[in-house]
Design a protein around this motif. Structure first.
Motif, mmCIF file in Angstrom:
data_model
loop_
_atom_site.group_PDB
_atom_site.id
_atom_site.type_symbol
_atom_site.label_atom_id
_atom_site.label_comp_id
_atom_site.label_asym_id
_atom_site.label_seq_id
_atom_site.Cartn_x
_atom_site.Cartn_y
_atom_site.Cartn_z
ATOM 1 N N GLY A 26 0.657 -1.530 0.180
ATOM 2 C CA GLY A 26 0.204 0.044 -0.085
ATOM 3 C C GLY A 26 1.003 1.232 -0.233
ATOM 4 N N ASP A 27 1.814 1.568 -0.201
ATOM 5 C CA ASP A 27 2.513 2.616 -0.471
ATOM 6 C C ASP A 27 2.502 3.668 1.410
ATOM 7 O OD1 ASP A 27 3.705 2.450 -2.932
ATOM 8 O OD2 ASP A 27 2.139 3.463 -3.773
ATOM 9 N N GLY A 28 2.576 2.723 2.206
ATOM 10 C CA GLY A 28 1.466 3.472 3.516
ATOM 11 C C GLY A 28 0.332 3.158 3.853
ATOM 12 N N SER A 29 0.111 2.516 2.680
ATOM 13 C CA SER A 29 -1.641 2.988 3.355
ATOM 14 C C SER A 29 -2.203 1.713 3.615
ATOM 15 C CB SER A 29 -2.480 3.708 2.314
ATOM 16 O OG SER A 29 -3.462 3.098 2.098
ATOM 17 N N MET A 30 -2.184 0.593 4.662
ATOM 18 C CA MET A 30 -3.523 -0.546 5.100
ATOM 19 C C MET A 30 -4.584 -0.633 3.815
ATOM 20 S SD MET A 30 -2.253 -3.036 5.930
ATOM 21 C CE MET A 30 -2.655 -4.482 6.687
ATOM 22 N N ALA A 31 -4.680 0.489 3.717
ATOM 23 C CA ALA A 31 -6.488 0.201 2.961
ATOM 24 C C ALA A 31 -6.084 0.264 1.597
ATOM 25 C CB ALA A 31 -7.210 1.684 2.607
ATOM 26 N N LEU A 32 -5.462 1.039 0.597
ATOM 27 C CA LEU A 32 -4.219 0.833 -0.693
ATOM 28 C C LEU A 32 -3.878 -0.575 -0.749
ATOM 29 C CD1 LEU A 32 -3.879 1.955 -3.449
ATOM 30 C CD2 LEU A 32 -1.995 3.011 -2.518
ATOM 31 N N ALA A 33 -3.300 -1.283 0.367
ATOM 32 C CA ALA A 33 -3.152 -2.241 0.431
ATOM 33 C C ALA A 33 -4.442 -2.988 0.205
ATOM 34 C CB ALA A 33 -1.777 -2.517 2.138
ATOM 35 N N PRO A 50 -12.036 -20.114 -8.085
ATOM 36 C CA PRO A 50 -13.646 -20.332 -6.519
ATOM 37 C C PRO A 50 -13.061 -19.274 -5.504
ATOM 38 C CG PRO A 50 -12.970 -22.519 -6.958
ATOM 39 C CD PRO A 50 -11.499 -21.955 -7.698
ATOM 40 N N ALA A 51 -13.912 -17.863 -4.754
ATOM 41 C CA ALA A 51 -13.389 -17.220 -3.817
ATOM 42 C C ALA A 51 -12.736 -17.649 -2.676
ATOM 43 C CB ALA A 51 -14.503 -16.214 -3.233
ATOM 44 N N ASP A 52 -12.971 -19.626 -2.310
ATOM 45 C CA ASP A 52 -12.976 -19.973 -0.642
ATOM 46 C C ASP A 52 -11.106 -20.373 -1.151
ATOM 47 O OD1 ASP A 52 -13.609 -21.926 -2.810
ATOM 48 O OD2 ASP A 52 -14.974 -23.042 -1.360
ATOM 49 N N LYS A 53 -11.389 -19.798 -2.261
ATOM 50 C CA LYS A 53 -9.328 -20.858 -2.127
ATOM 51 C C LYS A 53 -8.937 -19.567 -2.681
ATOM 52 C CE LYS A 53 -10.164 -25.593 -3.137
ATOM 53 N NZ LYS A 53 -10.437 -25.939 -2.498
ATOM 54 N N ILE A 54 -8.540 -18.434 -2.394
ATOM 55 C CA ILE A 54 -8.348 -17.155 -2.419
ATOM 56 C C ILE A 54 -7.294 -16.770 -1.217
ATOM 57 C CG2 ILE A 54 -7.592 -15.199 -3.588
ATOM 58 C CD1 ILE A 54 -10.494 -16.033 -4.905
ATOM 59 N N LYS A 55 -6.730 -16.648 -0.526
ATOM 60 C CA LYS A 55 -5.780 -16.285 0.840
ATOM 61 C C LYS A 55 -5.579 -14.582 0.513
ATOM 62 C CE LYS A 55 -6.324 -20.306 2.389
ATOM 63 N NZ LYS A 55 -8.032 -20.048 3.819
ATOM 64 N N LEU A 56 -5.852 -13.417 0.678
ATOM 65 C CA LEU A 56 -5.712 -11.970 0.734
ATOM 66 C C LEU A 56 -4.564 -12.243 1.955
ATOM 67 C CD1 LEU A 56 -8.930 -10.252 0.131
ATOM 68 C CD2 LEU A 56 -7.345 -10.810 -1.528
ATOM 69 N N ASP A 57 -3.401 -11.273 1.443
ATOM 70 C CA ASP A 57 -2.705 -10.507 2.172
ATOM 71 C C ASP A 57 -2.640 -9.230 2.298
ATOM 72 O OD1 ASP A 57 -1.961 -12.648 4.439
ATOM 73 O OD2 ASP A 57 -0.922 -13.336 3.025
ATOM 74 N N ALA A 58 -2.270 -8.105 3.172
ATOM 75 C CA ALA A 58 -1.711 -7.027 2.573
ATOM 76 C C ALA A 58 -0.857 -5.951 3.926
ATOM 77 C CB ALA A 58 -3.299 -6.193 2.780
ATOM 78 N N PHE A 59 0.017 -5.938 2.640
ATOM 79 C CA PHE A 59 0.847 -4.891 3.578
ATOM 80 C C PHE A 59 1.080 -3.329 3.158
ATOM 81 C CE2 PHE A 59 1.843 -9.320 3.054
ATOM 82 C CZ PHE A 59 2.507 -9.632 4.628
ATOM 83 N N ALA A 60 1.025 -2.684 4.792
ATOM 84 C CA ALA A 60 1.189 -1.338 4.140
ATOM 85 C C ALA A 60 2.603 -0.810 3.734
ATOM 86 C CB ALA A 60 0.791 -0.157 5.209
ATOM 87 N N ALA A 61 4.012 -1.545 3.698
ATOM 88 C CA ALA A 61 4.446 -0.967 3.422
ATOM 89 C C ALA A 61 4.876 -1.999 1.871
ATOM 90 C CB ALA A 61 5.907 -1.598 4.256
ATOM 91 N N GLY A 62 5.451 -1.018 0.759
ATOM 92 C CA GLY A 62 5.807 -1.323 -0.399
ATOM 93 C C GLY A 62 4.139 -0.879 -1.540
ATOM 94 N N SER A 63 4.966 -1.376 -3.287
ATOM 95 C CA SER A 63 3.820 -1.205 -3.878
ATOM 96 C C SER A 63 3.650 -2.379 -4.739
ATOM 97 C CB SER A 63 5.001 -0.169 -4.734
ATOM 98 O OG SER A 63 4.119 0.424 -6.438
ATOM 99 N N GLY A 64 2.878 -2.145 -5.608
ATOM 100 C CA GLY A 64 1.777 -2.588 -6.201
ATOM 101 C C GLY A 64 1.086 -4.098 -5.436
ATOM 102 N N GLY A 65 1.473 -5.562 -6.625
ATOM 103 C CA GLY A 65 1.304 -6.745 -5.827
ATOM 104 C C GLY A 65 1.612 -8.692 -5.886
ATOM 105 N N PHE A 66 1.370 -9.094 -5.922
ATOM 106 C CA PHE A 66 1.884 -10.695 -5.995
ATOM 107 C C PHE A 66 0.484 -11.774 -5.709
ATOM 108 C CE2 PHE A 66 3.667 -10.825 -2.452
ATOM 109 C CZ PHE A 66 3.660 -12.250 -2.510
ATOM 110 N N VAL A 67 1.035 -12.742 -6.810
ATOM 111 C CA VAL A 67 -0.163 -13.944 -6.983
ATOM 112 C C VAL A 67 0.773 -14.832 -6.794
ATOM 113 C CG1 VAL A 67 -2.346 -13.083 -8.235
ATOM 114 C CG2 VAL A 67 0.076 -14.776 -9.373
ATOM 115 N N GLN A 68 0.599 -16.363 -5.303
ATOM 116 C CA GLN A 68 1.529 -16.914 -5.815
ATOM 117 C C GLN A 68 0.240 -18.814 -5.474
ATOM 118 O OE1 GLN A 68 3.150 -16.679 -1.644
ATOM 119 N NE2 GLN A 68 5.140 -18.057 -2.493
ATOM 120 N N LEU A 69 0.935 -19.044 -5.976
ATOM 121 C CA LEU A 69 -0.037 -20.677 -5.611
ATOM 122 C C LEU A 69 0.589 -21.344 -4.311
ATOM 123 C CD1 LEU A 69 0.512 -22.268 -8.942
ATOM 124 C CD2 LEU A 69 -1.308 -21.367 -8.447
#
Length: 71
Positions: A26-33, A50-69
């Motif tokens: 989130g570039d310093g913002s948890m809401a953006l993350a 399926p939505a139940d097969k997706i795990k969300l994680d968020a971090f205020a520090a950093g920029s962008g995002g990624f997916v991981q099996l």
């Protein structure tokens, strides 16, 4: 971005029965993350995960995002 759709579709196709971790930074913002992680999750569900097969994680520090099996 549209350029990343093929990456998301590729990960979705490789998932088999495992989980996918959608992570946003989130570039310093948890809401953006969280918004970034949710956008990635939305793209994954649009790609057939399926939505139940997706795990969300968020971090205020950093920029962008990624997916991981996750097996």
């Amino acid at each position: 971005p549209a350029a990343q759709q093929s990456v998301i579709q590729g990960v979705a196709a490789q998932r088999q029965d495992g989980f996918i971790r959608a992570v946003g930074f989130g570039d310093g913002s948890m809401a953006l993350a969280l918004a970034r992680a949710r956008r990635i999750a939305d793209a994954l569900t649009a790609a057939g995960v399926p939505a139940d097969k997706i795990k969300l994680d968020a971090f205020a520090a950093g920029s962008g995002g990624f997916v991981q099996l996750v097996y």
